[in-house]
Design a protein around this motif. Structure first.
Motif, short mmCIF file in Angstrom:
data_model
loop_
_atom_site.label_atom_id
_atom_site.label_comp_id
_atom_site.label_asym_id
_atom_site.label_seq_id
_atom_site.Cartn_x
_atom_site.Cartn_y
_atom_site.Cartn_z
N ALA A 1 3.45 15.07 8.96
CA ALA A 1 2.05 15.21 8.57
C ALA A 1 1.92 15.38 7.06
CB ALA A 1 1.43 16.41 9.29
N ASP A 2 0.94 14.70 6.47
CA ASP A 2 0.60 14.80 5.05
C ASP A 2 1.79 14.53 4.14
OD1 ASP A 2 -1.25 15.09 2.99
OD2 ASP A 2 -0.73 17.19 2.69
N ALA A 3 2.65 13.61 4.56
CA ALA A 3 3.83 13.31 3.75
C ALA A 3 4.23 11.86 3.93
CB ALA A 3 5.00 14.22 4.14
N ALA A 4 4.91 11.33 2.93
CA ALA A 4 5.51 10.01 3.01
C ALA A 4 7.01 10.16 3.10
CB ALA A 4 5.13 9.18 1.78
N ILE A 5 7.68 9.08 3.49
CA ILE A 5 9.13 9.06 3.60
C ILE A 5 9.67 8.18 2.49
CG2 ILE A 5 11.11 8.53 5.07
CD1 ILE A 5 7.80 8.72 6.76
N GLU B 1 -5.87 17.67 0.20
CA GLU B 1 -6.18 18.65 -0.84
C GLU B 1 -6.90 18.01 -2.02
OE1 GLU B 1 -3.90 22.00 -3.63
OE2 GLU B 1 -2.78 20.81 -2.17
N ALA B 2 -6.54 16.76 -2.31
CA ALA B 2 -7.17 16.04 -3.43
C ALA B 2 -8.48 15.38 -3.03
CB ALA B 2 -6.21 14.99 -3.97
N GLY B 3 -8.89 15.51 -1.75
CA GLY B 3 -10.13 14.91 -1.30
C GLY B 3 -10.07 13.41 -1.16
N LEU B 4 -8.88 12.88 -0.83
CA LEU B 4 -8.69 11.44 -0.74
C LEU B 4 -8.50 10.99 0.70
CD1 LEU B 4 -6.23 10.90 -3.73
CD2 LEU B 4 -8.67 10.33 -3.66
N GLU B 5 -9.00 9.82 1.00
CA GLU B 5 -8.80 9.17 2.30
C GLU B 5 -8.07 7.85 2.07
OE1 GLU B 5 -9.82 10.19 5.33
OE2 GLU B 5 -11.53 11.55 5.05
N VAL B 6 -7.26 7.46 3.05
CA VAL B 6 -6.66 6.13 3.03
C VAL B 6 -7.51 5.23 3.92
CG1 VAL B 6 -4.63 4.73 3.50
CG2 VAL B 6 -4.36 7.08 2.67
N LEU B 7 -8.23 4.32 3.28
CA LEU B 7 -9.07 3.36 4.00
C LEU B 7 -8.26 2.10 4.26
CD1 LEU B 7 -11.90 2.50 5.07
CD2 LEU B 7 -12.34 1.60 2.75
N VAL B 8 -8.15 1.72 5.51
CA VAL B 8 -7.45 0.50 5.89
C VAL B 8 -8.48 -0.60 6.12
CG1 VAL B 8 -5.95 -0.62 7.59
CG2 VAL B 8 -5.54 1.76 6.93
N VAL B 9 -8.24 -1.75 5.52
CA VAL B 9 -9.07 -2.92 5.74
C VAL B 9 -8.22 -3.95 6.48
CG1 VAL B 9 -10.48 -4.73 4.69
CG2 VAL B 9 -10.30 -2.47 3.57
N LEU C 1 3.65 11.39 -8.06
CA LEU C 1 3.16 12.28 -7.00
C LEU C 1 3.65 13.71 -7.23
CD1 LEU C 1 3.57 10.04 -3.84
CD2 LEU C 1 1.43 11.07 -4.62
N ARG C 2 4.90 13.84 -7.60
CA ARG C 2 5.47 15.17 -7.81
C ARG C 2 4.93 15.85 -9.06
NH1 ARG C 2 11.49 13.01 -6.23
NH2 ARG C 2 11.44 13.53 -4.02
N GLU C 3 4.73 15.07 -10.12
CA GLU C 3 4.37 15.66 -11.41
C GLU C 3 2.86 15.77 -11.61
OE1 GLU C 3 6.27 13.25 -14.35
OE2 GLU C 3 8.30 13.89 -13.81
N GLN C 4 2.10 14.81 -11.07
CA GLN C 4 0.67 14.78 -11.36
C GLN C 4 -0.22 14.77 -10.11
OE1 GLN C 4 -0.34 11.83 -14.51
NE2 GLN C 4 1.87 11.43 -14.58
N ALA D 1 -5.16 -4.41 3.92
CA ALA D 1 -5.10 -3.77 2.61
C ALA D 1 -5.41 -2.30 2.79
CB ALA D 1 -6.10 -4.41 1.65
N ILE D 2 -4.93 -1.49 1.86
CA ILE D 2 -5.27 -0.07 1.86
C ILE D 2 -5.94 0.27 0.54
CG2 ILE D 2 -3.49 0.68 3.47
CD1 ILE D 2 -1.85 1.62 0.99
N ALA D 3 -6.84 1.24 0.61
CA ALA D 3 -7.49 1.74 -0.59
C ALA D 3 -7.47 3.26 -0.54
CB ALA D 3 -8.92 1.23 -0.70
N LEU D 4 -7.13 3.88 -1.65
CA LEU D 4 -7.14 5.33 -1.76
C LEU D 4 -8.51 5.71 -2.34
CD1 LEU D 4 -5.09 7.53 -1.09
CD2 LEU D 4 -4.28 7.42 -3.45
N VAL D 5 -9.33 6.34 -1.50
CA VAL D 5 -10.75 6.50 -1.82
C VAL D 5 -11.15 7.97 -1.72
CG1 VAL D 5 -13.09 5.76 -1.18
CG2 VAL D 5 -11.15 4.23 -0.77
N PRO D 6 -11.89 8.49 -2.70
CA PRO D 6 -12.45 9.84 -2.54
C PRO D 6 -13.28 9.92 -1.27
CG PRO D 6 -12.68 9.10 -4.81
CD PRO D 6 -12.18 7.93 -4.02
#
Length: 385
Positions: free
Chosen positions: A185-189, A207-215, A287-290, A343-348
């Motif tokens: 959960a909430d992690a990538a590999i 936590e960042a208020g982002l959703e992954v929108l799949v098209v 991802l780790r730094e920012q 396609a994926i979009a990282l969207v607020p």
């Protein structure tokens, strides 16, 4: 009662031994790098494939699915003759579960029981979300438990790849199986496809208020067809020309020499892989730094590389990326093998409705088929339900 259990009850009077499931996956970044011994960064999604399984005493395996209600049956000791030599005799969808049974039976140290397997999936087929690996993962964890094989998740992923390469005939790497089997959960590999070492990378989207929108463009693709195989052959040729085992062994600094040695098409295929590997490493670092709000430019650069250098995008995928960005996405790219899919979009979070509507309007204006849009969240991997 799950749909898979209902299918199984229609197939046999034997009680279910259990229901197992595995997720599809979204690849955040790192496309076509897996079979080049490179790096990938996928995550498992909430949409899952369920396998209800009962045991039988006659040494046969029978599979049925919501894709096709007609059962497909074979003796377990006949699978070695079927795969890979006679795989065309088996309906394509059934090659996935039967292929996993074939691959895992090879690891058994004693006689294994026959099984009836009923499969139902929530993972869209042909959308680049690896519905195939979800089938493989669900069946693999089920048979590993029922046959008491005691295999690791890495070994199950290898079995799934063997099934897809040899039983299905699709020359894919191991990313999809690894993501489906090892998701959290909430992690990538973060997967090194050469060593198969994995590292869990927190994403922090919620936590960042982002959703992954799949098209899902609803432009179907098939890995077993020529475009994928041609790209893989070009990569192998490029590696031979550069005298390395795989393109993983090249860095961005090697591209100048590659350009001098190769024709334009082969060079661009190689350039995509080399730069995409670097983008995966950069994404993990950022991802780790920012945090996730800072990875947008890397996603866009990945899409441009797949569009221009690897030439696996489509007008629909390009339109989805452009429309999502115009509507406020922080980054977007096609995901999966290409030639269609999603396609994926990282969207607020607050902009998801606007981004979705912008994509729909863009597709309608271009005369494209209406896309299927939905959000996904990084989720757990395969297991018993």
């Amino acid at each position: 009662m799950t749909a898979a259990t209902s299918l199984l009850n229609d197939l046999t009077d034997a009680p279910p031994a259990g229901v197992w499931s595995a997720p599809g996956r979204v690849n955040l970044i790192g496309e076509h790098t897996d079979y080049n011994d490179g790096f990938v960064l996928p995550f498992a999604i909430g949409q899952r494939t369920h396998a209800a399984v009962s045991t039988r005493r006659d040494g046969r395996v029978r599979v049925v699915s919501s894709f096709d209600p007609t059962p497909v049956e074979a003796a377990l000791d006949e699978l070695e003759d079927l795969f890979p030599a006679r795989r065309d005799e088996v309906p394509e969808w059934a090659r996935y579960p039967l292929g996993v049974a074939w691959a895992l039976q090879r690891r058994a140290t004693s006689t294994v029981s026959g099984v009836d397997i009923a499969i139902d999936s929530e993972v869209p087929v042909g959308a680049g979300l690896s519905s195939s690996a979800a089938i493989e993962g669900a069946v693999a964890v089920a048979l590993d438990e029922l046959w008491a094989l005691g295999l690791t998740r890495r070994e199950l992923a290898i079995a799934g790849r063997l099934a897809e390469n040899e039983a299905v005939g699709a020359p894919t790497g191991i990313m999809d199986q690894t993501a489906s089997l090892r998701g959290e959960a909430d992690a990538a590999i973060f997967l090194d496809c050469r060593t198969l070492e994995t590292e869990i990378v927190p994403l922090g989207f919620a936590e960042a208020g982002l959703e992954v929108l799949v098209v899902d463009t609803r432009v179907s693709h098939a890995h077993a067809t020529g475009g994928y195989a041609e790209r893989r052959a070009a990569c192998e040729l490029g590696a031979r020309m550069m005298d390395v085992v795989a393109l993983r062994d090249l860095s961005v600094l090697d591209l100048r020499r590659a350009a001098e040695l190769m024709d334009d098409v082969t060079f661009r295929r190689v350039r995509h892989i080399v730069t995409e590997n670097q983008r995966v490493l950069d994404t993990v670092r950022v991802l780790r730094e920012q945090g996730p709000l800072a990875i947008g430019d890397l996603l866009l650069a990945s899409h441009a590389s797949m569009r221009d250098d690897f030439e696996i995008s489509t007008p629909e995928l390009d339109a989805a990326v452009q429309a999502a960005m115009t509507a406020g996405a922080i980054g977007a790219r096609m995901t999966g093998g290409g030639f269609g899919g999603a396609a994926i979009a990282l969207v607020p979070h607050a902009l998801v409705p606007a981004a979705s509507e912008a994509v729909r309007r863009a597709f309608a204006a271009a005369g494209f088929r209406e896309p299927h849009l939905f959000t996904v969240a990084p989720s757990r991997g395969a297991g018993r339900d």
